[in-house]
Design a protein around this motif. Structure first.
Motif, PDB file in Angstrom:
ATOM      1  N   LEU A  52      45.685  41.037  40.142  1.00  0.00           N
ATOM      2  CA  LEU A  52      45.604  42.488  39.971  1.00  0.00           C
ATOM      3  C   LEU A  52      44.260  42.830  39.355  1.00  0.00           C
ATOM      4  O   LEU A  52      43.994  42.505  38.203  1.00  0.00           O
ATOM      5  CB  LEU A  52      46.743  42.997  39.089  1.00  0.00           C
ATOM      6  N   ILE A  53      43.408  43.492  40.135  1.00  0.00           N
ATOM      7  CA  ILE A  53      42.106  43.930  39.650  1.00  0.00           C
ATOM      8  C   ILE A  53      42.263  45.312  39.017  1.00  0.00           C
ATOM      9  O   ILE A  53      43.178  46.061  39.333  1.00  0.00           O
ATOM     10  CB  ILE A  53      41.082  43.946  40.806  1.00  0.00           C
ATOM     11  N   ASP A  54      41.366  45.650  38.121  1.00  0.00           N
ATOM     12  CA  ASP A  54      41.482  46.864  37.315  1.00  0.00           C
ATOM     13  C   ASP A  54      40.496  47.941  37.782  1.00  0.00           C
ATOM     14  O   ASP A  54      39.316  47.653  37.998  1.00  0.00           O
ATOM     15  CB  ASP A  54      41.181  46.505  35.850  1.00  0.00           C
ATOM     16  N   ASP A  55      40.977  49.172  37.938  1.00  0.00           N
ATOM     17  CA  ASP A  55      40.114  50.329  38.211  1.00  0.00           C
ATOM     18  C   ASP A  55      39.238  50.150  39.457  1.00  0.00           C
ATOM     19  O   ASP A  55      38.007  50.247  39.395  1.00  0.00           O
ATOM     20  CB  ASP A  55      39.212  50.615  36.999  1.00  0.00           C
ATOM     21  N   PHE A 240      47.366  36.750  37.471  1.00  0.00           N
ATOM     22  CA  PHE A 240      45.954  36.714  37.086  1.00  0.00           C
ATOM     23  C   PHE A 240      45.446  38.151  37.086  1.00  0.00           C
ATOM     24  O   PHE A 240      45.283  38.769  38.144  1.00  0.00           O
ATOM     25  CB  PHE A 240      45.157  35.855  38.060  1.00  0.00           C
ATOM     26  N   ALA A 241      45.231  38.693  35.880  1.00  0.00           N
ATOM     27  CA  ALA A 241      44.901  40.105  35.729  1.00  0.00           C
ATOM     28  C   ALA A 241      43.668  40.281  34.843  1.00  0.00           C
ATOM     29  O   ALA A 241      43.784  40.667  33.678  1.00  0.00           O
ATOM     30  CB  ALA A 241      46.091  40.859  35.141  1.00  0.00           C
ATOM     31  N   PRO A 242      42.478  40.009  35.364  1.00  0.00           N
ATOM     32  CA  PRO A 242      41.286  40.161  34.527  1.00  0.00           C
ATOM     33  C   PRO A 242      41.087  41.613  34.115  1.00  0.00           C
ATOM     34  O   PRO A 242      41.564  42.536  34.780  1.00  0.00           O
ATOM     35  CB  PRO A 242      40.157  39.678  35.443  1.00  0.00           C
ATOM     36  N   GLY A 243      40.369  41.820  33.013  1.00  0.00           N
ATOM     37  CA  GLY A 243      40.065  43.189  32.593  1.00  0.00           C
ATOM     38  C   GLY A 243      39.073  43.868  33.513  1.00  0.00           C
ATOM     39  O   GLY A 243      38.865  45.079  33.437  1.00  0.00           O
ATOM     40  N   ALA A 244      38.436  43.123  34.373  1.00  0.00           N
ATOM     41  CA  ALA A 244      37.500  43.661  35.349  1.00  0.00           C
ATOM     42  C   ALA A 244      38.295  44.386  36.446  1.00  0.00           C
ATOM     43  O   ALA A 244      39.375  43.942  36.823  1.00  0.00           O
ATOM     44  CB  ALA A 244      36.695  42.519  35.961  1.00  0.00           C
ATOM     45  N   THR A 245      37.778  45.503  36.940  1.00  0.00           N
ATOM     46  CA  THR A 245      36.478  46.092  36.647  1.00  0.00           C
ATOM     47  C   THR A 245      36.600  47.366  35.813  1.00  0.00           C
ATOM     48  O   THR A 245      35.890  48.350  36.034  1.00  0.00           O
ATOM     49  CB  THR A 245      35.746  46.437  37.961  1.00  0.00           C
ATOM     50  N   HIS A 246      37.511  47.328  34.845  1.00  0.00           N
ATOM     51  CA  HIS A 246      37.603  48.415  33.875  1.00  0.00           C
ATOM     52  C   HIS A 246      36.326  48.449  33.047  1.00  0.00           C
ATOM     53  O   HIS A 246      35.709  47.425  32.801  1.00  0.00           O
ATOM     54  CB  HIS A 246      38.818  48.164  32.971  1.00  0.00           C
ATOM     55  N   ALA A 247      35.938  49.652  32.610  1.00  0.00           N
ATOM     56  CA  ALA A 247      34.821  49.746  31.678  1.00  0.00           C
ATOM     57  C   ALA A 247      35.180  49.004  30.384  1.00  0.00           C
ATOM     58  O   ALA A 247      36.357  48.942  30.027  1.00  0.00           O
ATOM     59  CB  ALA A 247      34.517  51.212  31.380  1.00  0.00           C
ATOM     60  N   PRO A 248      34.206  48.433  29.692  1.00  0.00           N
ATOM     61  CA  PRO A 248      32.776  48.448  29.995  1.00  0.00           C
ATOM     62  C   PRO A 248      32.438  47.550  31.188  1.00  0.00           C
ATOM     63  O   PRO A 248      33.027  46.484  31.345  1.00  0.00           O
ATOM     64  CB  PRO A 248      32.144  47.916  28.708  1.00  0.00           C
ATOM     65  N   HIS A 249      31.511  48.025  32.000  1.00  0.00           N
ATOM     66  CA  HIS A 249      31.100  47.285  33.186  1.00  0.00           C
ATOM     67  C   HIS A 249      30.073  46.235  32.773  1.00  0.00           C
ATOM     68  O   HIS A 249      28.873  46.497  32.712  1.00  0.00           O
ATOM     69  CB  HIS A 249      30.518  48.232  34.231  1.00  0.00           C
ATOM     70  N   HIS A 250      30.560  45.046  32.474  1.00  0.00           N
ATOM     71  CA  HIS A 250      29.735  43.953  31.971  1.00  0.00           C
ATOM     72  C   HIS A 250      29.635  42.854  33.017  1.00  0.00           C
ATOM     73  O   HIS A 250      30.663  42.341  33.462  1.00  0.00           O
ATOM     74  CB  HIS A 250      30.357  43.364  30.703  1.00  0.00           C
TER      75      HIS A 250
END
Length: 788
Positions: A52-55, A240-250
């Motif tokens: 699951l990808i974010d935003d 598998f749920a990374p915080g990406a691509t929620h801000a902050p965009h790092h």
């Protein structure tokens, strides 16, 4: 005992010893017992991986015609299925709780985000124990279970290091292993991590090449290799749920640089380019229409020329961030394939937990905390230009502009938070399962929803929905298994009725038709009164011929619209959506909202070693006078290090010893820093060090005078020119005796911050100075909503 003799509807499966002869002597030749059989699912049950990808909007990924390259997603799609009418709830925590339980988000208490929870059942952020999570069901049927990444489903009053941990992934969520973070977003370079329920520090620094997504992938790969090495016959369930691509965009700079110049045409042109590519790929119908830009969204030509290079770079960074994320997802997939397990792994690659995020303001942000604190004016075009090269790096906390979010949702209307329109809820999804899906590269157009994932997995595994879990009778799942569509592309959709609601934005889908109304614009959080719910303007769309909700038929078919409006109300009653709640201050005040809080009164005692305390776990010192008193023990030769620190590089404050002398630093958004230092060192022995801050008053974010004391004797004075009114950080915390994450002051680092003396206690006291009434209710709501 063969567990398949049982219906598996009662979990845990009861242990039923077989009757038979019991001998006196184990050496008796008639002594016999059936062998112990490990608990496993039915034969043929697949491994399961949910990514699951974010935003991420429908039009961002290259797999669905977007500009962000996602080769791993494309590879899966080429050997699996694309779903172009898969839907989420328009917001992260609700989507996640709904997906992980197979129930609508209000049914599991997650009508919005945990920070705005109320005592109403649909918005409490408490999952009823009658709705056990999928991971629990799979674990109790013999699956190995693990989650890596983001968890935003923990009620805010349960998110401290003391729990309770019922809602945490590895305690009450059914996952035997958890490595990730609790909350809506995190610094990708210096995250606040948990291993299970234990706070841990990242294994390396940003300077050493650390990035959270890579770290999560490393842990996921290690876990799946270990699982298959030790339990080759036992299937796994990995989330598998990374915080990406929620801000902050790092993201590492080289990934952003790959997109240099790609977005020079601006968001209007990008949206048209994506639309053409989507038709070329066939992921949208040939007769789909590109919906127009709404007046609330600025056009590219209307943006200041001096800001356009910065706006381009914002999108380059985001695109690099998404491709970087996909790369590490690909590493996890490669590891499973190398183990020979990919063919029998049911993979859901869900590209976004909602539409693209429009929470970055019309100009975007270098440090989104500036906007959260009502101080976005500090980020002038000149400032943004000066910081352009830092976007995506550890010195930034950045977000892209509203226009890019709109473009990333092509061809749909609106964005994240807008549950009424498909731009907020339609997310490209890929299903890959070679042992279960015959067609390679197929497209599925049936209406589907995130609550369908759990029942699909259970059917694929040959498992029934449990009727009893841990002694509690379960309510039925509300989703519909998608398994029928895997090998029957033309079968009519079975999920043909679905409500949507988020912050008053609401809609209903029924047999191809959708009736929708937008109540609130995501990036307009202050000023102006919201319309009464009954005055909201509804629109009507025929999805059978209008993929993108481009042609409003409400004027032509008012009776059908009224029927669907009534149907929305019926569904809303059924699933605890009512009362609709668009309140501001009431929802952010725990007493008025009816949710528990950890903090009571105006004084708080803290002790050495306490840390990873969220802002909800510490008495608020914003917009008021306060004092910090610490009793410390200083060895001969002096001491150094942090006594107490809250926040970090992008905003916060710290009391520490530097060169043996007390020092107070107040850091405003990483843009301004105010320091007060004592004239002398703290002598050896036990002493009380005190910092007093006298707030100027007269409004929000004002400054104040600082005084430092040793054992009641004044040893230093100073001045803080401005403060942060609303929030220090969405992920940084409060620590005693050290500072985790980024550091408030450049005088020390997280690694050198540990106090070298002894701290007996630290007391924060705001006395009777409470200016909380100065904070505008709309401001509170804007900050809370922008943090998920």
């Amino acid at each position: 005992m063969n567990p398949d003799r049982h219906a598996r509807t009662m979990l845990p499966i009861p242990d039923l010893p077989a009757p038979g002869l019991t001998t006196y002597d184990a050496k008796n030749p008639d002594t016999a017992f059936p062998p112990i059989e490990p608990l496993v699912p039915p034969e043929g049950a697949p491994n399961v991986l949910i990514v699951l990808i974010d935003d991420v909007g429908f039009g961002a990924s290259s797999a669905f015609g977007g500009p962000c390259e996602m080769p791993a997603a494309e590879r899966l799609a080429a050997n699996g299925l694309k779903y172009n009418r898969f839907h989420t709830t328009a917001l992260c925590a609700p989507t996640r709780q709904a997906m992980l339980t197979g129930r609508n988000h209000h049914s599991v208490g997650m009508g919005s985000i945990t920070e705005t929870a109320t005592s109403a059942p649909g918005n409490s952020s408490l999952r009823p124990n009658t709705k056990a999570p999928l991971a629990t069901t799979l674990k109790l049927n013999g699956y190995s279970t693990a989650q890596f990444g983001k968890c935003h489903e923990v009620p805010v009053w349960q998110s401290s290091p003391m729990g309770p941990f019922d809602a945490w992934p590895s305690a009450g969520g059914g996952f035997e292993t958890f490595y990730g973070f609790i909350g809506g977003e995190n610094n990708q370079w210096e995250p606040a991590l948990y291993n299970g329920t234990t706070p841990v520090e990242p294994p390396a620094t940003a300077e050493e090449g650390y990035h959270l997504t890579e770290d999560l992938a490393d842990h996921a790969i290690s876990w799946v290799r270990t699982q298959k090495a030790l339990m080759p016959d036992k299937p796994f369930f990995m989330y598998f749920a990374p915080g990406a691509t929620h801000a902050p965009h790092h993201v590492p700079t080289e990934w952003a640089d790959k997109y240099a110049g790609r977005f020079a045409g601006g968001w209007d042109a990008q949206r048209e380019n994506t639309f053409a590519r989507q038709k070329e790929l066939g992921v949208i119908p040939a007769d789909a229409e590109l919906t127009p830009r709404h007046d609330e969204i600025p056009g590219w030509d209307d943006m200041p020329d001096e800001l356009k290079p910065v706006l381009e770079r914002q999108m380059e960074v985001y695109a690099g961030f998404l491709e970087h994320t996909d790369f590490h997802v690909g590493r996890v997939l490669d590891a499973i394939e190398d183990l020979g397990a990919l063919d029998n792994t049911l993979v859901y690659y869900i590209i976004g937990d909602n539409g693209a995020s429009a929470e970055g303001t019309v100009n975007g942000a270098f440090n989104e905390m500036a906007n959260f604190n009502g101080m976005a004016a500090l980020e002038t075009p000149e400032f943004m230009v000066s910081k352009m090269s830092e976007l995506g790096t550890p010195s930034s906390y950045n977000h892209y502009a509203v226009g890019w979010a709109w473009a990333m949702n092509s061809p749909l209307q609106w964005t994240k938070q807008v549950a009424s329109h498909w731009g907020g809820t339609r997310n490209g999804t890929i299903v890959h399962w070679p042992n279960g899906v015959e067609e390679k590269g197929g497209l599925r157009t049936q209406f589907t929803h995130c609550i369908d994932v759990a029942p699909t997995i259970l059917e694929a595994a040959g498992l029934p929905e449990p009727t009893m879990v841990n002694g509690v009778q379960q309510s039925p799942m509300e989703g519909t298994s998608m398994l029928y569509s895997f090998n029957e592309p033309d079968t009519p959709e079975r999920h043909d009725l679905q409500y949507f609601e988020m912050f008053g934005n609401r809609g209903i889908y029924y047999k191809g038709w959708s009736a929708v109304t937008k109540h609130r614009t995501p990036w307009v959080m202050t000023g102006g009164a919201l319309a009464a719910f009954d005055d909201d303007v509804w629109e009507l769309y025929d999805g059978s011929v209008d993929f993108s909700q481009a042609r409003d038929l409400s004027a032509e078919q008012p009776e059908r619209l009224h029927e669907l409006q009534r149907l929305w109300l019926i569904e809303a009653v059924k699933y605890n959506v009512l009362p609709i709640d668009d309140r501001g201050a009431e929802r952010l005040n725990p007493d008025l909202a009816g949710r528990p809080t950890l903090i009571h009164g105006t004084l708080q005692m803290l002790y050495a070693g306490m840390g990873r305390l969220s802002e909800n776990s510490v008495v608020s010192i914003k917009n008021k006078s306060f004092s910090v008193t610490a009793e410390i023990e200083v060895p001969e030769g002096g001491a150094d290090g942090v006594i107490i620190a809250q926040g970090g590089r992008f905003g916060g404050w710290s009391v520490f010893l530097s060169g043996g002398a007390a020092k107070f630093v107040y850091n405003v958004l990483g843009i301004q820093s105010f320091a007060t230092e004592a004239r002398s060192q703290v002598p050896a022995g036990t002493h009380q060090v005190r910092m007093e801050f006298a707030y100027d008053g007269g409004g929000l974010a004002k400054g104040g005078d600082v005084a430092l004391y040793y054992d009641g004797e004044e040893v230093g004075t100073g001045r803080v020119g401005a403060t942060q009114a609303m929030i220090f950080s969405a992920d940084e915390t409060t620590d005693i005796g050290y500072e985790s994450g980024t550091s408030v002051s450049p005088d020390y680092t997280a690694h050198s911050s540990r106090f070298t003396g002894k701290i007996h206690w630290v007391k924060i006291d705001t006395g009777d100075d409470d200016h909380e009434h100065l904070i505008d209710p709309d401001e509170r709501l804007r900050v809370a909503m922008a943090r998920q």
